[in-house]
Design an enzyme around this catalytic site. Sequence first.
Site, PDB file in Angstrom:
ATOM      1  CG  HIS A  92      -6.102  30.246  31.186  1.00 32.89           C
ATOM      2  ND1 HIS A  92      -5.584  31.146  32.084  1.00 32.89           N
ATOM      3  CD2 HIS A  92      -7.055  29.589  31.866  1.00 32.89           C
ATOM      4  CE1 HIS A  92      -6.187  31.019  33.248  1.00 32.89           C
ATOM      5  NE2 HIS A  92      -7.086  30.078  33.136  1.00 32.89           N
ATOM      6  CG  ASN A  93      -5.036  25.715  30.537  1.00 36.21           C
ATOM      7  OD1 ASN A  93      -4.736  26.808  31.009  1.00 36.21           O
ATOM      8  ND2 ASN A  93      -4.191  24.708  30.478  1.00 36.21           N
TER       9      ASN A  93
END
Length: 319
Positions: free
Chosen positions: A230-231
Site C-alpha cells: 500500500h501507498n
Amino acid sequence: MKLSEIADFLNLEYKGEDIEISALNSILEANFMQLTYCDGEKNSKDIERTNAGAILVSQSFKHLVPKETKALISQNPHLDFAYLSKLFAKSLISKEKKENHIAKSATIMPNVYIGQGVSIGENVIIMAGAYIGDNVSIGDESIIHPNVVIYNDSKIGKKCQLLANCVIGSDGFGYAHNKNGEHFKIYHNGNVILEDFVEIGACTTIDRSVFSSTIIKAGTKIDNLVQIGHNCILGENCLLAAQTGLAGSSELGRNVVMGGQSATSGHLKIGDFTTIAARGAAIRNLEGGRVYGGAPAMPQRDWLKLQAKMNTLIKERKS
C-alpha cells in the site's frame, strides 16, 4: 459522525467543542472535517502543520497540536485509529445505484461481474471471470485477462494489460497491535491508479493505499507473482521481475529495474535509473543511476568482491 461519538466509541475523554468528522486522513492531507492520528516520534514533526479537524495523539505530543485542531488523547493512537477505521470503511458492494458508461466497442465476455458507476472505454476487452468493482474506470484499448480482480475505485489507464488472476486494489497489509499481541485490521479507503501503457503480470497483487493512492506510472511493466504494498509509487517505465516485493510506501523513480526476488523495506526512495540485481534487498534510500546487489543492497561491484573474498576464506579454512 460527531467527534463526541468517536470519543465515546473509543472510550476516550473529550469535553471540547463538538464537530462533524466525515473521514479519516493522513496528518498533512487531512482537512477541517477529517480526523488524523500521530503514532510516534517519526510523525510528530508534522503535527504542527496539520489542518485536521481532530487528531488522535498521545499525551506527550499534545503540546504540538494546533489550536484549531481538537485533540483526542490516547494511550495507543495507532490502535484506536485501527478501531475507528472500521467505522469509516467503504462498503465492498454499493447499495447506491449508479449508471455505468460502457463503450459500444468494448468486448465483455461471459461471467464478468461489473459493479456500479463503472466506466469502460473504447475497444476494451474484458475476459471471462473478471471482477470489476464499483467506481472503476478502464481506459481505451486496455485488456483485462481472465479472473482479474479490480477492486472498487481503481483507475486503469489506456492500453494497459492486466494478465490472468492479478489483483488490483486489495486491502494493504496493515495492522495495529494491543498489549496482548493481538492484531487489529486497519481498513484501507484509498485506491490504486495505473497510468497508460502499464502491464501487470499474472498473479501479481497491488494493494490500495490507506488514504490516497497507490500509483503505477505510465509505461511500467510488472512481471508475474509480484507484490506491491500500500501507498507505493512507481515511476515511469520501471521493470519489476517475478517475485519482487515492495513494502508499503516504497517510492521508485523512473526507469528503475528490479531483478527477480528483489525487495524493498518500507518508506524508502529508489532514485531514477537504478538497477537492483536479483535477490537484492534495499533497506535504505538508494542513489539513482547505479547498480546494486546483495542484502542489504550495496553497489554491485562491492557485492561481487565481497562474495569473492568469502569464497576465498571458505577455501582457506577447508585446506
